[in-house]
Design an enzyme around this catalytic site. Structure first.
Site, mmCIF file in Angstrom:
data_model
loop_
_atom_site.group_PDB
_atom_site.id
_atom_site.type_symbol
_atom_site.label_atom_id
_atom_site.label_comp_id
_atom_site.label_asym_id
_atom_site.label_seq_id
_atom_site.Cartn_x
_atom_site.Cartn_y
_atom_site.Cartn_z
ATOM 1 N N ARG A 120 8.341 -5.780 31.734
ATOM 2 C CA ARG A 120 9.774 -5.762 32.089
ATOM 3 C C ARG A 120 10.263 -4.379 32.490
ATOM 4 O O ARG A 120 11.445 -4.078 32.387
ATOM 5 C CB ARG A 120 10.647 -6.307 30.955
ATOM 6 N N LYS A 142 14.366 -0.377 46.880
ATOM 7 C CA LYS A 142 13.928 -1.725 47.249
ATOM 8 C C LYS A 142 12.426 -1.837 47.017
ATOM 9 O O LYS A 142 11.651 -1.030 47.543
ATOM 10 C CB LYS A 142 14.225 -2.004 48.716
ATOM 11 N N LYS A 226 20.260 8.062 54.151
ATOM 12 C CA LYS A 226 19.972 6.847 53.396
ATOM 13 C C LYS A 226 20.505 6.958 51.972
ATOM 14 O O LYS A 226 21.060 6.002 51.434
ATOM 15 C CB LYS A 226 18.472 6.536 53.379
ATOM 16 N N GLU A 236 23.446 -3.598 48.072
ATOM 17 C CA GLU A 236 23.475 -4.161 49.418
ATOM 18 C C GLU A 236 24.530 -5.230 49.615
ATOM 19 O O GLU A 236 24.270 -6.278 50.188
ATOM 20 C CB GLU A 236 22.103 -4.752 49.786
ATOM 21 N N ARG A 240 25.304 -0.829 52.949
ATOM 22 C CA ARG A 240 23.849 -0.751 52.978
ATOM 23 C C ARG A 240 23.238 -1.675 54.018
ATOM 24 O O ARG A 240 22.150 -1.419 54.536
ATOM 25 C CB ARG A 240 23.291 -1.073 51.587
ATOM 26 N N ASN A 244 19.896 -2.149 58.025
ATOM 27 C CA ASN A 244 19.057 -3.199 58.581
ATOM 28 C C ASN A 244 19.185 -3.309 60.099
ATOM 29 O O ASN A 244 18.736 -4.289 60.685
ATOM 30 C CB ASN A 244 19.393 -4.540 57.926
ATOM 31 N N HIS A 264 5.845 -2.366 61.330
ATOM 32 C CA HIS A 264 7.249 -2.595 60.987
ATOM 33 C C HIS A 264 8.185 -1.736 61.851
ATOM 34 O O HIS A 264 9.152 -2.234 62.432
ATOM 35 C CB HIS A 264 7.462 -2.299 59.500
#
Lengths: 361, 361
Positions: A120, A142, A226, A236, A240, A244, A264
């Protein structure tokens, strides 16, 4: 060395940017709960940098386990994640063991997600070795893995203790990967920082030539942008989402072509030009602005022609994206250079035209 | 209906306790971001309660997806977790979709973990249908799955929006499961609430007979105790570890016998008596206190004789436990009834004696 602090309340963490940081165990030691780390890397990075990172740690009395994964986006999945869990359990790693991600975005995302979920949650440190991961995936917390039905569908928001962005590692980076990283650098200028975009227009050739000062500045300013966005909007819900830009189109390209065919950053660059094309069709962006965007991406040696999947296939692929709100696709679009907006208020016919024939409308 | 609020800063959430709550869609509706839910349950609970929960939601205009998992601790693993992810993705569930866990601790842990990690986090609601999950796993945000090398090794801390503890569901609970739940109820008295322990001594027969008022009070007071501990120590660095009374020994029993042979609560009860035995050998607990503990567990119809695995096997099994600190096993022990302590300051010979022959030293 320059240092930037990402402000996230009690989870504030530093990003150090400079040359030769990898071997400086003294930067890592103060962040360890106990002298045990598990370095997660891949078969490409391990021969280049694993010992450079591990040996100084061992010399400082740290017990080092290494976990070497297969290389590639295709391995960013639950099977590879389980390899990390298995190794951690077999070595009886505890809550006070620190994971260190040594590699690009895939290693960082996998390692961060393993750190978020093993027992956890255990501490972790990011040592990104690609430009893309230095300016993007190592900042903001992320983490996650892909699912056969979609990219980054499983994950967690989880912050590192520390990020070490060692510019020296970029010298072993393939040219395509360097260009893919520049796509994300350019993105920060496009979405919110016109002066940085103008600086990039003037220095793009120095960056492709790996000039140290130019590269350190570009990484610092990218991370700064960022970090500002992330600190303002960690989960987000708002600003944020601007990060994208190009990603909804880009994910559709990556997914439609099969993960790994396009890098990517390449897909993001082509996706950004699709977003620019749609913005232009709606009158939000001038032909001249589109041309400036096109020029800087080309100078960064990025491919800009998206694959002709057809509008229906694109829409289907985009419908699975996380940035969907109540069934309506929200897109990040341009209202000039240095100003992106999230909008679902666009013309669907124009979107279809962009998807059928970007850059030719 | 009684309501208890778990205070976790901006993540405060209510626990409603009472009869017939399952069918009261009005309790759930204010917590939905949009009118779409995915109910996760199992093959045992679905025929009893799925429609009771789903139909009132549908009547209120909520789109309901149901995901029915196989029943049992043996299925609390990554394969079952993937069944949830697959169903969510196939149904294009979004960040605003709420997951509802309908079932016992396994369903709650799996669903909570899926909610924590699907699209990096979606809202979820707990509707626990066993006494154990009502007083334990639905409070405090622990979610996760087992790994072949250890129980609950993979997981996240993730809080629900709301918990509905419907006492009526206990009437369909097998007697062994009711007793296992009572083990956790008794635990709260043992670790920090002597007056509650004394109330339980006086009312244990009403609880085994499912008296409504006694049961509501026992659930409320258990949740209150757990909520106080969790609010003070969300990430389990200090007091929260007390909730693990009996768990280090208990996990060893469950793991050593193979998951599913002993119910979790049964293993915790036997493990608690092992902790009591060790505490007695060290002079921290009197024979009379051990006898009171023994008596109330027996009145709750719990098995107290741990399997004879041998001290070496026990120690090996306990070494994999998350409550290890720098290689030294920390144990939750008793310094009287109503007062547990976390300690690594115990006599290893006494520990071996307990493991070889508990209750007979």
């Amino acid at each position: 060395m320059q240092t930037l602090n990402v402000e996230l309340g009690d989870r504030r963490y530093p990003i150090h940017i400079g040359r030769g940081l990898l071997a400086q165990a003294a930067l890592i030691l103060p962040h360890l709960k106990r002298k045990q780390v598990a370095i997660v890397t891949n078969t490409t990075v391990a021969p280049l940098y694993l010992e450079k990172l591990a040996q100084p740690l061992r010399d400082a009395g740290v017990a080092v386990i290494s976990i070497v994964l297969p290389d590639g986006e295709a391995y960013k999945n639950s099977a590879t994640l389980n390899l990390i869990y298995d190794a951690l359990l077999e070595n009886r790693c505890e809550r006070s063991t620190t994971l260190i991600a040594l590699g690009g975005g895939v290693v960082g995302d996998l390692t961060g997600y393993a750190a978020a979920t093993y027992l956890r949650g255990v501490p972790f440190v990011q040592v990104p070795t690609t430009l893309l991961s230095q300016v993007d995936s190592s900042v903001g917390g992320k983490t996650g893995i892909n699912h056969p039905l979609g990219k980054n569908m499983i994950g967690a928001f989880y912050q590192p203790q520390l990020v070490l962005a060692d510019i020296d590692t970029l010298h072993t980076l393939p040219e395509r990967e360097l260009a893919a990283g520049l796509a994300e650098v350019i993105k920060y200028g496009l979405i919110r920082d016109l002066p940085f975009f103008e600086w990039l227009e003037a220095h793009i050739d120095k960056l492709t030539a790996l000039d140290t000062d130019a590269m350190r500045y570009a990484i610092y300013r990218s991370c700064e942008n960022k970090a500002e966005v992330v600190a303002a909007d960690e989960r987000e819900s708002g600003e944020r989402a601007l990060l994208n830009l190009g990603h909804t189109f880009g994910h559709a390209i990556e997914n439609g072509m099969g993960y790994g065919v396009w890098l990517h950053g390449e897909a993001v660059a082509a996706g950004t030009m699709m977003a620019a094309d749609l913005s232009r069709r709606m009158g939000w962006l001038s032909d001249a602005e589109v041309a400036r965007m096109d020029a800087i991406f080309r100078a960064a040696r990025l491919p800009l022609e998206p694959p002709g999947l057809g509008a229906d296939r694109y829409l289907d692929l985009m419908g699975l994206d996380k940035k969907v709100l109540d069934g309506k696709i929200r897109l990040v679009l341009q209202q000039g250079i240095g100003r992106s907006v999230v909008s679902s208020d666009y013309d669907v016919a124009a979107l279809r035209a962009t998807l059928e024939s970007p850059l030719h409308g």
